[in-house]
Design a protein around this motif. Structure first.
Motif, PDB file in Angstrom:
ATOM      1  N   ALA A  70       4.432 -33.340   0.390  1.00 41.23           N
ATOM      2  CA  ALA A  70       5.393 -32.600   1.201  1.00 41.23           C
ATOM      3  C   ALA A  70       5.460 -31.080   0.693  1.00 41.23           C
ATOM      4  CB  ALA A  70       6.486 -33.185   1.283  1.00 41.23           C
ATOM      5  N   GLN A  71       5.511 -31.074  -0.752  1.00 40.81           N
ATOM      6  CA  GLN A  71       5.393 -29.635  -1.323  1.00 40.81           C
ATOM      7  C   GLN A  71       4.447 -28.733  -1.025  1.00 40.81           C
ATOM      8  OE1 GLN A  71       6.564 -30.376  -5.374  1.00 40.81           O
ATOM      9  NE2 GLN A  71       8.482 -29.465  -5.153  1.00 40.81           N
ATOM     10  N   ALA A  72       3.093 -29.363  -1.430  1.00 40.22           N
ATOM     11  CA  ALA A  72       1.840 -28.957  -0.966  1.00 40.22           C
ATOM     12  C   ALA A  72       2.082 -28.460   0.404  1.00 40.22           C
ATOM     13  CB  ALA A  72       0.783 -29.715  -1.522  1.00 40.22           C
ATOM     14  N   ALA A  73       2.164 -29.237   1.442  1.00 42.58           N
ATOM     15  CA  ALA A  73       2.021 -29.036   2.645  1.00 42.58           C
ATOM     16  C   ALA A  73       3.109 -28.070   2.893  1.00 42.58           C
ATOM     17  CB  ALA A  73       2.396 -30.329   3.708  1.00 42.58           C
ATOM     18  N   ALA A  74       3.946 -27.959   2.571  1.00 42.90           N
ATOM     19  CA  ALA A  74       5.302 -26.611   2.665  1.00 42.90           C
ATOM     20  C   ALA A  74       4.659 -25.271   2.272  1.00 42.90           C
ATOM     21  CB  ALA A  74       6.682 -27.157   2.064  1.00 42.90           C
ATOM     22  N   ILE A  75       4.149 -25.575   0.865  1.00 41.26           N
ATOM     23  CA  ILE A  75       3.416 -24.269   0.297  1.00 41.26           C
ATOM     24  C   ILE A  75       2.451 -23.848   1.224  1.00 41.26           C
ATOM     25  CG2 ILE A  75       2.260 -23.430  -1.585  1.00 41.26           C
ATOM     26  CD1 ILE A  75       4.053 -25.127  -3.364  1.00 41.26           C
ATOM     27  N   LYS A  76       1.654 -24.879   1.727  1.00 42.86           N
ATOM     28  CA  LYS A  76       0.215 -24.444   2.757  1.00 42.86           C
ATOM     29  C   LYS A  76       0.720 -23.700   3.881  1.00 42.86           C
ATOM     30  CE  LYS A  76      -3.866 -26.098   4.811  1.00 42.86           C
ATOM     31  NZ  LYS A  76      -3.472 -26.700   6.267  1.00 42.86           N
ATOM     32  N   ASP A  77       1.904 -24.433   4.496  1.00 42.19           N
ATOM     33  CA  ASP A  77       2.362 -23.862   5.553  1.00 42.19           C
ATOM     34  C   ASP A  77       3.073 -22.679   5.599  1.00 42.19           C
ATOM     35  OD1 ASP A  77       1.761 -26.121   7.179  1.00 42.19           O
ATOM     36  OD2 ASP A  77       3.670 -27.213   7.015  1.00 42.19           O
ATOM     37  N   VAL A  78       3.760 -22.262   4.295  1.00 34.35           N
ATOM     38  CA  VAL A  78       4.323 -20.864   4.121  1.00 34.35           C
ATOM     39  C   VAL A  78       3.233 -20.165   3.946  1.00 34.35           C
ATOM     40  CG1 VAL A  78       5.533 -19.667   2.206  1.00 34.35           C
ATOM     41  CG2 VAL A  78       6.549 -21.949   3.112  1.00 34.35           C
ATOM     42  N   ARG A  79       2.129 -20.338   3.060  1.00 33.41           N
ATOM     43  CA  ARG A  79       0.980 -19.485   3.011  1.00 33.41           C
ATOM     44  C   ARG A  79       0.335 -19.032   4.375  1.00 33.41           C
ATOM     45  NH1 ARG A  79      -1.629 -21.848  -2.482  1.00 33.41           N
ATOM     46  NH2 ARG A  79      -0.088 -20.878  -3.952  1.00 33.41           N
ATOM     47  N   ASP A  80       0.229 -20.245   5.088  1.00 29.81           N
ATOM     48  CA  ASP A  80      -0.557 -19.865   6.401  1.00 29.81           C
ATOM     49  C   ASP A  80       0.214 -19.070   7.340  1.00 29.81           C
ATOM     50  OD1 ASP A  80      -2.530 -21.583   5.740  1.00 29.81           O
ATOM     51  OD2 ASP A  80      -1.912 -23.285   6.691  1.00 29.81           O
ATOM     52  N   GLN A  81       1.612 -19.269   7.137  1.00 24.23           N
ATOM     53  CA  GLN A  81       2.491 -18.595   7.876  1.00 24.23           C
ATOM     54  C   GLN A  81       2.599 -17.054   7.546  1.00 24.23           C
ATOM     55  OE1 GLN A  81       4.114 -19.749  10.458  1.00 24.23           O
ATOM     56  NE2 GLN A  81       4.873 -17.749  11.426  1.00 24.23           N
ATOM     57  N   ALA A  82       2.255 -16.700   5.991  1.00 26.41           N
ATOM     58  CA  ALA A  82       2.275 -15.265   5.246  1.00 26.41           C
ATOM     59  C   ALA A  82       1.124 -14.784   5.773  1.00 26.41           C
ATOM     60  CB  ALA A  82       2.388 -15.700   4.025  1.00 26.41           C
ATOM     61  N   VAL A  83      -0.043 -15.695   5.915  1.00 25.39           N
ATOM     62  CA  VAL A  83      -1.318 -15.057   6.178  1.00 25.39           C
ATOM     63  C   VAL A  83      -1.122 -14.571   7.751  1.00 25.39           C
ATOM     64  CG1 VAL A  83      -3.641 -15.598   6.813  1.00 25.39           C
ATOM     65  CG2 VAL A  83      -2.673 -16.096   4.538  1.00 25.39           C
ATOM     66  N   THR A  84      -0.854 -15.503   8.474  1.00 30.47           N
ATOM     67  CA  THR A  84      -0.873 -15.011  10.054  1.00 30.47           C
ATOM     68  C   THR A  84       0.379 -13.911  10.276  1.00 30.47           C
ATOM     69  OG1 THR A  84      -0.577 -17.437  10.526  1.00 30.47           O
ATOM     70  CG2 THR A  84       0.173 -15.927  12.180  1.00 30.47           C
ATOM     71  N   VAL A  85       1.354 -13.793   9.312  1.00 31.81           N
ATOM     72  CA  VAL A  85       2.299 -12.581   9.458  1.00 31.81           C
ATOM     73  C   VAL A  85       1.411 -11.207   8.952  1.00 31.81           C
ATOM     74  CG1 VAL A  85       4.467 -11.449   8.465  1.00 31.81           C
ATOM     75  CG2 VAL A  85       4.341 -13.795   9.465  1.00 31.81           C
ATOM     76  N   ALA A  86       0.826 -11.484   7.717  1.00 32.77           N
ATOM     77  CA  ALA A  86       0.160 -10.394   7.081  1.00 32.77           C
ATOM     78  C   ALA A  86      -0.936  -9.857   8.019  1.00 32.77           C
ATOM     79  CB  ALA A  86      -0.659 -10.836   5.853  1.00 32.77           C
ATOM     80  N   VAL A  87      -1.746 -10.736   8.741  1.00 38.64           N
ATOM     81  CA  VAL A  87      -2.850 -10.409   9.665  1.00 38.64           C
ATOM     82  C   VAL A  87      -2.292  -9.752  11.038  1.00 38.64           C
ATOM     83  CG1 VAL A  87      -4.420 -11.574  11.241  1.00 38.64           C
ATOM     84  CG2 VAL A  87      -4.536 -12.291   8.802  1.00 38.64           C
ATOM     85  N   ALA A  88      -1.188 -10.368  11.356  1.00 38.60           N
ATOM     86  CA  ALA A  88      -0.710  -9.755  12.362  1.00 38.60           C
ATOM     87  C   ALA A  88      -0.001  -8.136  12.063  1.00 38.60           C
ATOM     88  CB  ALA A  88       0.548 -10.450  13.097  1.00 38.60           C
ATOM     89  N   ALA A  89       0.520  -8.281  10.866  1.00 32.58           N
ATOM     90  CA  ALA A  89       0.963  -6.775  10.533  1.00 32.58           C
ATOM     91  C   ALA A  89      -0.045  -5.968  10.486  1.00 32.58           C
ATOM     92  CB  ALA A  89       1.694  -6.834   9.144  1.00 32.58           C
ATOM     93  N   ALA A  90      -1.315  -6.385   9.686  1.00 34.59           N
ATOM     94  CA  ALA A  90      -2.317  -5.565   9.320  1.00 34.59           C
ATOM     95  C   ALA A  90      -2.989  -5.077  10.536  1.00 34.59           C
ATOM     96  CB  ALA A  90      -3.573  -6.357   8.393  1.00 34.59           C
TER      97      ALA A  90
ATOM     98  N   GLU B  57       7.175 -39.913  -5.226  1.00 36.19           N
ATOM     99  CA  GLU B  57       6.956 -38.766  -5.903  1.00 36.19           C
ATOM    100  C   GLU B  57       5.506 -38.172  -5.449  1.00 36.19           C
ATOM    101  OE1 GLU B  57       6.661 -39.812  -9.954  1.00 36.19           O
ATOM    102  OE2 GLU B  57       8.725 -39.584 -10.560  1.00 36.19           O
ATOM    103  N   ASP B  58       4.557 -39.144  -5.014  1.00 37.60           N
ATOM    104  CA  ASP B  58       3.373 -38.558  -4.491  1.00 37.60           C
ATOM    105  C   ASP B  58       3.724 -37.987  -2.948  1.00 37.60           C
ATOM    106  OD1 ASP B  58       1.909 -39.460  -6.545  1.00 37.60           O
ATOM    107  OD2 ASP B  58       1.129 -41.073  -5.326  1.00 37.60           O
ATOM    108  N   GLN B  59       4.805 -38.596  -2.250  1.00 37.77           N
ATOM    109  CA  GLN B  59       4.999 -38.024  -0.911  1.00 37.77           C
ATOM    110  C   GLN B  59       5.639 -36.602  -1.232  1.00 37.77           C
ATOM    111  OE1 GLN B  59       7.291 -41.071   0.992  1.00 37.77           O
ATOM    112  NE2 GLN B  59       5.424 -42.224   1.713  1.00 37.77           N
ATOM    113  N   ILE B  60       6.546 -36.594  -2.185  1.00 30.16           N
ATOM    114  CA  ILE B  60       7.212 -35.373  -2.225  1.00 30.16           C
ATOM    115  C   ILE B  60       6.161 -34.335  -2.728  1.00 30.16           C
ATOM    116  CG2 ILE B  60       8.876 -34.080  -3.881  1.00 30.16           C
ATOM    117  CD1 ILE B  60      10.446 -36.835  -4.017  1.00 30.16           C
TER     118      ILE B  60
END
Length: 185
Positions: free
Chosen positions: A136-156, A130-133
């Motif tokens: 992994a969820q936190a890492a996935a959310i962070k990756d998605v946020r990082d990707q969203a920030v990167t995309v938002a910065v690129a779009a801005a 459960e801790d690994q899950i």
């Protein structure tokens, strides 16, 4: 019937009847044999042969009696040894039953401990999973946020780059420099 016939033949055909003459004379062989027999018996009595024979018979009877006593003693001893071994066998059987019962109890206790250990181990593994899950969820959310920030910065950047003029860019640079100066000093 046969023995009766034999007895009659012995008494009717006796050697005393075969001898001639008076019975108490040395000419009569039966009388001489009788005297020789009586002398023989007297010699045996003189040399105590009957006493020796009875002594030997008594000695033999005493030997037989001692052998019988020894045999009885050995039989009694064997019976006591047999009873002792039977008691020991019962004791050993009882001890074996106690050992088996104790081993069963220990095996049941060990099985219970193993079940508890297995439950704890499974609970630890489930918690770790459960801790690994969660990680992994936190890492996935962070990756998605990082990707969203990167995309938002690129779009801005793209939007700002399209809408910005050189004068606006210079104004932004100057305001950033002044802001940094203010924060550094």
């Amino acid at each position: 019937m046969r023995s009766l016939a034999t007895m009659i033949a012995l008494f009717t055909a006796s050697p005393a009847l075969a001898a001639s003459g008076p019975f108490f004379s040395l000419g009569n062989t039966n009388f001489v044999i009788l005297i020789a027999f009586l002398i023989f018996i007297a010699i045996l009595v003189y040399y105590k042969v009957p006493g020796l024979l009875t002594g030997l018979l008594d000695k033999r009877a005493a030997g037989i009696q001692s052998e019988l006593d020894e045999a009885r003693r050995l039989r009694d001893e064997a019976q006591s040894v047999l009873a002792s071994y039977e008691r020991k066998q019962k004791d050993v059987a009882a001890q074996a039953e106690r050992i088996v019962a104790h081993a069963k109890d220990e095996a049941a206790t060990a099985a219970e401990l193993a079940k508890e250990d297995l439950k704890k181990s499974i609970a630890r593994r489930i918690a770790a999973a459960e801790d690994q899950i969660a990680s992994a969820q936190a890492a996935a959310i962070k990756d998605v946020r990082d990707q969203a920030v990167t995309v938002a910065v690129a779009a801005a950047r793209d939007v700002i780059a399209k809408n910005m003029t050189a004068t606006d860019a210079n104004k932004l640079i100057d305001s950033a420099i002044s802001e940094v100066e203010a924060k550094l000093h």
